[in-house]
Design an enzyme around this catalytic site. Structure first.
Site, short mmCIF file in Angstrom:
data_model
loop_
_atom_site.label_atom_id
_atom_site.label_comp_id
_atom_site.label_asym_id
_atom_site.label_seq_id
_atom_site.Cartn_x
_atom_site.Cartn_y
_atom_site.Cartn_z
N GLU A 154 -53.86 -27.49 -15.30
CA GLU A 154 -53.79 -27.11 -16.72
C GLU A 154 -55.12 -27.39 -17.43
O GLU A 154 -55.57 -26.59 -18.25
CB GLU A 154 -52.63 -27.88 -17.38
CG GLU A 154 -51.29 -27.42 -16.84
CD GLU A 154 -50.13 -28.33 -17.18
OE1 GLU A 154 -50.27 -29.57 -17.05
OE2 GLU A 154 -49.07 -27.82 -17.57
N GLU A 163 -44.93 -29.81 -10.67
CA GLU A 163 -44.03 -30.62 -11.49
C GLU A 163 -42.57 -30.49 -11.07
O GLU A 163 -41.78 -31.42 -11.20
CB GLU A 163 -44.16 -30.24 -12.98
CG GLU A 163 -45.46 -30.68 -13.63
CD GLU A 163 -46.60 -29.68 -13.47
OE1 GLU A 163 -46.50 -28.76 -12.62
OE2 GLU A 163 -47.60 -29.83 -14.19
N GLY A 207 -51.25 -31.37 -14.49
CA GLY A 207 -52.18 -31.48 -15.61
C GLY A 207 -53.63 -31.18 -15.23
O GLY A 207 -54.43 -30.79 -16.09
N ALA A 235 -50.93 -35.32 -14.48
CA ALA A 235 -50.63 -36.43 -15.38
C ALA A 235 -50.30 -37.64 -14.52
O ALA A 235 -49.91 -37.50 -13.35
CB ALA A 235 -49.45 -36.06 -16.27
#
Ligand code: CAA
Length: 261
Positions: A115, A135, A112, A66
């Site tokens: 993911e 993260e 992300g 992200a």
């Protein structure tokens, strides 16, 4: 449609979505999530597309997570939760897409990015690919499905190890863990992904759809319920013209031509 951070091209039975924000290693900001969803909509609606490939632009990253600049601006827990729900909904949509999705992981697949990769059906990685859920180093946890999909794919303890340490693993290690299905030389990644997409484009589309549903839904349930699901989708596949074509082609010793009906 023209997008800022996403390119969509089409070939023989397949589509290729490239995430392109090279200055930030293809990090996913909200705008990119929106555009990715629009591109997925377009692919889903197009009957000619029977397999989707997703990759990242450039030589270095698939998606480095992200967008941390954007995350830094999130003011509250509620807003953080909303963003997680947004990303999760999109990645679940990709996972449940009616067509097979190949993730061509060309470099860093972190946070992300890892993911997103895990929402694909088949992962092909370049030798340069690196996977991780870093993260924890930012003081947060994975938010687009990382704790859940990783644990389901590689087991709870390995998922805990990776999420707690934030350690990056190589493509070979990801292969050993079953996170990816194939590792190929970097310069052959897209060619391999396209070859696989062309192969899948020849398979029976409805059967592929039911295979995805049976495995995705069955993996979330007990064995007996999963077997009932399988029997039901097996039955439904007999309602298609393609199964007549597939079986006739076998008996007549010719290649089938599936029409997705
Ligand atoms: N968000 C925003 N910008 C990012 C980014 C990200 N996720 N990843 C890289 N960038 C930017 C860098 O800030 C840098 O910008 P500048 O050129 O302006 O300095 C540029 O991309 C190139 O990156 P680096 O200079 O850091 O490149 P490197 O080769 O030294 O390192 C890397 C590469 C190891 C991938 C490193 O960039 C990195 O650690 N990136 C962050 C990875 C990360 O923490 N991802 C998780 C994000 S949180 C998340 O994803 C939450 C969730 O589950 C939804």
């Amino acid at each position: 449609m023209e997008w800022k951070n996403i390119a969509l091209e089409q070939g023989d039975g397949w589509a290729l979505i490239t995430i392109q924000r090279p200055k930030v290693l293809n990090a996913l900001n909200r705008e990119t999530l929106e555009e990715l969803e629009q591109a997925v909509d377009q692919v889903e609606a197009d009957e000619k597309v029977r397999a989707l490939i997703i990759t990242g632009a450039g030589d270095k990253a698939f998606v480095a997570g992200a967008d941390i600049g954007e995350l830094r601006q999130i003011p509250s827990a509620a807003e953080g939760e909303r963003l997680a729900a947004r990303g999760q909904a999109l990645f679940s949509r990709i996972e449940e897409l009616d067509k097979p999705v190949i993730m061509a992981v060309n470099g860093y697949a972190l946070g992300g990015g890892c993911e997103l990769a895990m929402s694909g059906d088949i992962l092909i990685a370049s030798e340069k690919a690196r996977f991780g859920q870093p993260e924890v180093n930012l003081g947060v946890i994975p938010g687009y499905g990382g704790t859940q999909r990783l644990a389901r794919l590689v087991g709870k303890t390995t998922a805990k190890y990776l999420c707690l340490t934030g350690e990056m693993i190589t493509a070979e290690e990801a292969l050993r863990l079953g996170l990816v299905q194939k590792v190929v030389p970097h310069d052959q990644l897209l060619e391999e992904a396209r070859k696989l997409a062309e192969l899948l484009a020849q398979k029976a589309p409805v059967a592929m759809r039911y295979i995805k549903k049976a495995i995705n839904q069955g993996a979330e349930t007990d064995l007996q319920s999963g077997l009932r699901l399988e029997a039901s989708f097996f039955g439904l596949s007999f309602d298609t013209e393609d199964r007549i074509e597939g079986m006739d082609a076998f008996l007549q010793k010719r290649n089938p031509r599936f029409r997705g009906k």
